[in-house]
Motif scaffolding. Sequence first.
Motif, PDB file in Angstrom:
ATOM      1  N   TRP A   1       0.844  -1.192   0.000  1.00 11.23           N
ATOM      2  CA  TRP A   1       0.000   0.000   0.000  1.00 11.23           C
ATOM      3  C   TRP A   1       0.885   1.251   0.000  1.00 11.23           C
ATOM      4  O   TRP A   1       0.681   2.190  -0.784  1.00 11.23           O
ATOM      5  CB  TRP A   1      -0.898  -0.035   1.237  1.00 11.23           C
ATOM      6  N   ILE A   2       1.889   1.234   0.882  1.00 11.82           N
ATOM      7  CA  ILE A   2       2.831   2.340   0.918  1.00 11.82           C
ATOM      8  C   ILE A   2       3.537   2.475  -0.429  1.00 11.82           C
ATOM      9  O   ILE A   2       3.757   3.578  -0.920  1.00 11.82           O
ATOM     10  CB  ILE A   2       3.874   2.093   2.031  1.00 11.82           C
ATOM     11  N   ALA A   3       3.849   1.315  -1.030  1.00  9.40           N
ATOM     12  CA  ALA A   3       4.513   1.352  -2.330  1.00  9.40           C
ATOM     13  C   ALA A   3       3.648   2.103  -3.339  1.00  9.40           C
ATOM     14  O   ALA A   3       4.135   2.977  -4.058  1.00  9.40           O
ATOM     15  CB  ALA A   3       4.775  -0.077  -2.822  1.00  9.40           C
ATOM     16  N   ILE A   4       2.342   1.789  -3.341  1.00  9.07           N
ATOM     17  CA  ILE A   4       1.458   2.453  -4.308  1.00  9.07           C
ATOM     18  C   ILE A   4       1.348   3.946  -4.009  1.00  9.07           C
ATOM     19  O   ILE A   4       1.458   4.781  -4.903  1.00  9.07           O
ATOM     20  CB  ILE A   4       0.046   1.831  -4.264  1.00  9.07           C
ATOM     21  N   LEU A   5       1.171   4.269  -2.698  1.00  8.70           N
ATOM     22  CA  LEU A   5       1.037   5.682  -2.347  1.00  8.70           C
ATOM     23  C   LEU A   5       2.301   6.453  -2.730  1.00  8.70           C
ATOM     24  O   LEU A   5       2.225   7.570  -3.260  1.00  8.70           O
ATOM     25  CB  LEU A   5       0.754   5.838  -0.846  1.00  8.70           C
ATOM     26  N   CYS A   6       3.485   5.847  -2.493  1.00  5.02           N
ATOM     27  CA  CYS A   6       4.740   6.508  -2.846  1.00  5.02           C
ATOM     28  C   CYS A   6       4.854   6.672  -4.355  1.00  5.02           C
ATOM     29  O   CYS A   6       5.327   7.696  -4.845  1.00  5.02           O
ATOM     30  CB  CYS A   6       5.937   5.712  -2.348  1.00  5.02           C
ATOM     31  N   MET A   7       4.406   5.644  -5.082  1.00  2.67           N
ATOM     32  CA  MET A   7       4.453   5.735  -6.542  1.00  2.67           C
ATOM     33  C   MET A   7       3.632   6.928  -7.020  1.00  2.67           C
ATOM     34  O   MET A   7       4.073   7.695  -7.876  1.00  2.67           O
ATOM     35  CB  MET A   7       3.881   4.455  -7.164  1.00  2.67           C
TER      36      MET A   7
ATOM     37  N   ILE B   1       4.006  10.178  -9.840  1.00  3.90           N
ATOM     38  CA  ILE B   1       3.024  10.830 -10.709  1.00  3.90           C
ATOM     39  C   ILE B   1       2.803  12.289 -10.331  1.00  3.90           C
ATOM     40  O   ILE B   1       2.973  13.187 -11.143  1.00  3.90           O
ATOM     41  CB  ILE B   1       1.686  10.053 -10.686  1.00  3.90           C
ATOM     42  N   LYS B   2       2.489  12.521  -9.030  1.00  5.80           N
ATOM     43  CA  LYS B   2       2.163  13.894  -8.616  1.00  5.80           C
ATOM     44  C   LYS B   2       3.391  14.810  -8.702  1.00  5.80           C
ATOM     45  O   LYS B   2       3.351  15.876  -9.303  1.00  5.80           O
ATOM     46  CB  LYS B   2       1.600  13.897  -7.192  1.00  5.80           C
ATOM     47  N   LEU B   3       4.501  14.393  -8.068  1.00  4.08           N
ATOM     48  CA  LEU B   3       5.681  15.253  -8.030  1.00  4.08           C
ATOM     49  C   LEU B   3       6.609  15.006  -9.215  1.00  4.08           C
ATOM     50  O   LEU B   3       7.379  15.882  -9.604  1.00  4.08           O
ATOM     51  CB  LEU B   3       6.454  15.036  -6.722  1.00  4.08           C
ATOM     52  N   GLY B   4       6.542  13.798  -9.767  1.00  5.21           N
ATOM     53  CA  GLY B   4       7.379  13.474 -10.924  1.00  5.21           C
ATOM     54  C   GLY B   4       8.865  13.418 -10.625  1.00  5.21           C
ATOM     55  O   GLY B   4       9.693  13.611 -11.508  1.00  5.21           O
ATOM     56  N   TRP B   5       9.232  13.147  -9.373  1.00  6.65           N
ATOM     57  CA  TRP B   5      10.655  13.131  -9.012  1.00  6.65           C
ATOM     58  C   TRP B   5      11.330  11.826  -9.377  1.00  6.65           C
ATOM     59  O   TRP B   5      12.474  11.795  -9.769  1.00  6.65           O
ATOM     60  CB  TRP B   5      10.828  13.347  -7.497  1.00  6.65           C
ATOM     61  N   LEU B   6      10.593  10.724  -9.171  1.00  3.57           N
ATOM     62  CA  LEU B   6      11.229   9.413  -9.322  1.00  3.57           C
ATOM     63  C   LEU B   6      10.474   8.560 -10.332  1.00  3.57           C
ATOM     64  O   LEU B   6       9.257   8.680 -10.452  1.00  3.57           O
ATOM     65  CB  LEU B   6      11.241   8.690  -7.973  1.00  3.57           C
ATOM     66  N   PRO B   7      11.221   7.718 -11.066  1.00  6.88           N
ATOM     67  CA  PRO B   7      10.548   6.776 -11.966  1.00  6.88           C
ATOM     68  C   PRO B   7       9.817   5.719 -11.142  1.00  6.88           C
ATOM     69  O   PRO B   7      10.216   5.435 -10.012  1.00  6.88           O
ATOM     70  CB  PRO B   7      11.702   6.150 -12.744  1.00  6.88           C
ATOM     71  N   ILE B   8       8.731   5.159 -11.692  1.00  6.53           N
ATOM     72  CA  ILE B   8       7.940   4.258 -10.862  1.00  6.53           C
ATOM     73  C   ILE B   8       8.037   2.802 -11.265  1.00  6.53           C
ATOM     74  O   ILE B   8       7.471   1.950 -10.614  1.00  6.53           O
ATOM     75  CB  ILE B   8       6.444   4.658 -10.848  1.00  6.53           C
ATOM     76  N   SER B   9       8.747   2.493 -12.349  1.00 10.32           N
ATOM     77  CA  SER B   9       8.827   1.067 -12.671  1.00 10.32           C
ATOM     78  C   SER B   9      10.146   0.724 -13.335  1.00 10.32           C
ATOM     79  O   SER B   9      10.815   1.573 -13.918  1.00 10.32           O
ATOM     80  CB  SER B   9       7.662   0.647 -13.557  1.00 10.32           C
TER      81      SER B   9
ATOM     82  N   LYS C   1      18.197   6.261  -9.295  1.00  6.27           N
ATOM     83  CA  LYS C   1      16.861   6.853  -9.223  1.00  6.27           C
ATOM     84  C   LYS C   1      15.769   5.777  -9.215  1.00  6.27           C
ATOM     85  O   LYS C   1      14.781   5.871  -8.500  1.00  6.27           O
ATOM     86  CB  LYS C   1      16.653   7.792 -10.420  1.00  6.27           C
ATOM     87  N   HIS C   2      16.003   4.738 -10.028  1.00  2.29           N
ATOM     88  CA  HIS C   2      15.022   3.655 -10.083  1.00  2.29           C
ATOM     89  C   HIS C   2      15.004   2.828  -8.809  1.00  2.29           C
ATOM     90  O   HIS C   2      14.013   2.197  -8.494  1.00  2.29           O
ATOM     91  CB  HIS C   2      15.298   2.739 -11.278  1.00  2.29           C
ATOM     92  N   LEU C   3      16.170   2.808  -8.126  1.00  3.53           N
ATOM     93  CA  LEU C   3      16.266   1.941  -6.945  1.00  3.53           C
ATOM     94  C   LEU C   3      15.681   2.568  -5.678  1.00  3.53           C
ATOM     95  O   LEU C   3      15.308   1.851  -4.760  1.00  3.53           O
ATOM     96  CB  LEU C   3      17.736   1.594  -6.682  1.00  3.53           C
ATOM     97  N   ILE C   4      15.612   3.912  -5.643  1.00  2.00           N
ATOM     98  CA  ILE C   4      15.253   4.574  -4.385  1.00  2.00           C
ATOM     99  C   ILE C   4      13.969   4.025  -3.765  1.00  2.00           C
ATOM    100  O   ILE C   4      13.962   3.547  -2.636  1.00  2.00           O
ATOM    101  CB  ILE C   4      15.148   6.104  -4.582  1.00  2.00           C
ATOM    102  N   LEU C   5      12.870   4.061  -4.542  1.00  2.19           N
ATOM    103  CA  LEU C   5      11.592   3.621  -3.963  1.00  2.19           C
ATOM    104  C   LEU C   5      11.596   2.150  -3.555  1.00  2.19           C
ATOM    105  O   LEU C   5      11.271   1.830  -2.405  1.00  2.19           O
ATOM    106  CB  LEU C   5      10.437   3.908  -4.929  1.00  2.19           C
ATOM    107  N   PRO C   6      12.001   1.223  -4.461  1.00  2.00           N
ATOM    108  CA  PRO C   6      11.989  -0.194  -4.040  1.00  2.00           C
ATOM    109  C   PRO C   6      12.838  -0.456  -2.803  1.00  2.00           C
ATOM    110  O   PRO C   6      12.417  -1.198  -1.913  1.00  2.00           O
ATOM    111  CB  PRO C   6      12.558  -0.938  -5.251  1.00  2.00           C
ATOM    112  N   VAL C   7      14.028   0.153  -2.741  1.00  2.00           N
ATOM    113  CA  VAL C   7      14.901  -0.115  -1.596  1.00  2.00           C
ATOM    114  C   VAL C   7      14.274   0.413  -0.308  1.00  2.00           C
ATOM    115  O   VAL C   7      14.270  -0.278   0.715  1.00  2.00           O
ATOM    116  CB  VAL C   7      16.299   0.511  -1.812  1.00  2.00           C
ATOM    117  N   ILE C   8      13.706   1.611  -0.357  1.00  2.42           N
ATOM    118  CA  ILE C   8      13.096   2.165   0.857  1.00  2.42           C
ATOM    119  C   ILE C   8      11.943   1.283   1.325  1.00  2.42           C
ATOM    120  O   ILE C   8      11.855   0.913   2.492  1.00  2.42           O
ATOM    121  CB  ILE C   8      12.594   3.611   0.617  1.00  2.42           C
TER     122      ILE C   8
END
Lengths: 268, 322
Positions: B147-153, B158-166, B187-194
């Motif tokens: 759920w957090i993953a989706i919200l962060c995505m 999408i909203k801020l456009g800072w990080l790629p999502i997939s 950049k691609h790793l930030i969200l998955p790693v967190i």
Amino acid sequence: MNKTLKIGIIIIGLFLLVGIFAKHISPKNPVQQNLLERLQPPSSKHFFGTDELGRDVFSRVINSTMVSLSVGIISVSISVFLGTIVGLVAGYYGKKIDIILMRIVDIVLCFPTFFLILMVIAFLKPNIYNIMIVIGLTSWPGLARYVRAEVLSIREREYVLSAKLAGLGSSKIIFYHILPNVIVPVIINFTLGIGSAILIESALSFLGLGIQPPQPSWGNILASGKDYIHIAWWLSLFPGMAIFITVMGFNLVGEGLRQKFNIKEKKL
Amino acid sequence: MIRLLISRIIVLFITFIGITLITFFIVNISPGKPQDVYDMSAKISYEAKERLIKLYGLDKPIHIRYFDWLKRLFFLDFGNSFKDDKPVIKKILERLPATLLLNILSLGIIFVLGCLFGILASIYHGKIFDKIITIIIFLGYSLPKYWIAILCMVLFGIKLGWLPISGLRSVNYDYLLWYEKIFDIIKHLILPVIIASIGGLAGLTQYVRGNMLEQLNSEYVKFAKSKGTKSFRIIFFHMFRNVLIPVVTIIGLSLPELIGGGFIFETIFSYPGMGRLGYEAIMSRDYPLIMGIGTITAVLTLLGNFIADIVYVYVDPRIRYK
């Protein structure tokens, strides 16, 4: 009773009430579609908005409560039962039985639980009973290991030795003299386990391998919400919040009990 | 030391056989056969189906199939994927580096931040910082990670456009300069790693905090204090060293959870790792691939725990000299 425990009990109590009386509380039929009212944002008519088929999200979230709670409680009952028995037997009898049982524990612990569950569920039919059984059968080893370690120290105590000398049978010693001494950590494990079981169930439903639509569950509401997230945030926010608050309720109770009985944090 | 090592290796071997047994029998005893998929297609004749069954040895008794499979396993031959007939080991090896990268980075973050937060929370015990950390620990335990993953995505992608999502690379990856390539992967790793680190981080922080607090009341700390040792020295050189020893085991134990979590958020982030491969394999009933991934993840965990055991022996003289 400490504050953590109180808040936890209140949260769980509320969710239990909502779950039990879901049919009476929910304002709309959770599976009733209304294509004229698709993807409407939260309003006084639909507290949590509507989904892609015009169903009332509030009613769907409320009607999912019992699904998650029952999966959590029943699956953890299975795993706590198994874990306690295996731990008691391995710790009390020792020797070969202990070696064999602990090897099994090690082997099961090596698998990522979620992969194991995913594997079994994918092959069986994904329904609520299979999910309960599979989660129960895969999440006992941690507790077994913990109970065994406790029993190892308890069985050398004098009251156990004197019970043995008095000629008491093994099963009586295990259940009347050893079990009461490990029951508190087991109960704590029970409440914490419910939280993680709910998380696993919702993740399975999210991946389409859990509760099947049209029956609503927090996980599958989230799954359908994922496709509309850029235009309908409410579809993802509310079921997620429900999961989060419920799981937190159980974790608070577990933590509260741990503080109350002053049990050291261990990897349960 | 050598005797200990040998006994650990024997245990390791027994556990390995157990792992193969479980993987093989779960996949093979469960109802539904891979050839069932062909029943849905009218284009496949009965003879062709029989040929396929023979080819994959699905007509042999189950224990013979197990030993056949085990024999080939020692040469890392998991057979070919049902889906595209590529060797399973090749498919896994293609995905393994990405998964290892993700998991090693997450373990690093869990270790560094977990220890740091734990120590800080114990120093500021009962103060506002400690309370914030406790709340974060609870969030880490209770939040559904996907759920957090989706919200962060949605927020960062999408909203801020800072990080790629997939994925792990951008579409134009091949045209980038070398430093841009590194930056692109980071950049691609930030969200998955967190997201991958959240659960383990909560667990370790709680552990370090609890144990540091316990050390505070011990005699050696009181002695060091009365001797006039600086608190910084006491915390890092005296107390933390004692807390650190079991941390090794805890990190080893958190491996399966980390890899297991990968099956969800690798799928959500379309991350080209083993978790997503495993999810796809399960969905398409690709027996050889499922068994391959099951065995490899379990063996990785086994090796992780083995290394943790060895390190444990190494850092704890009480065991080394026993």
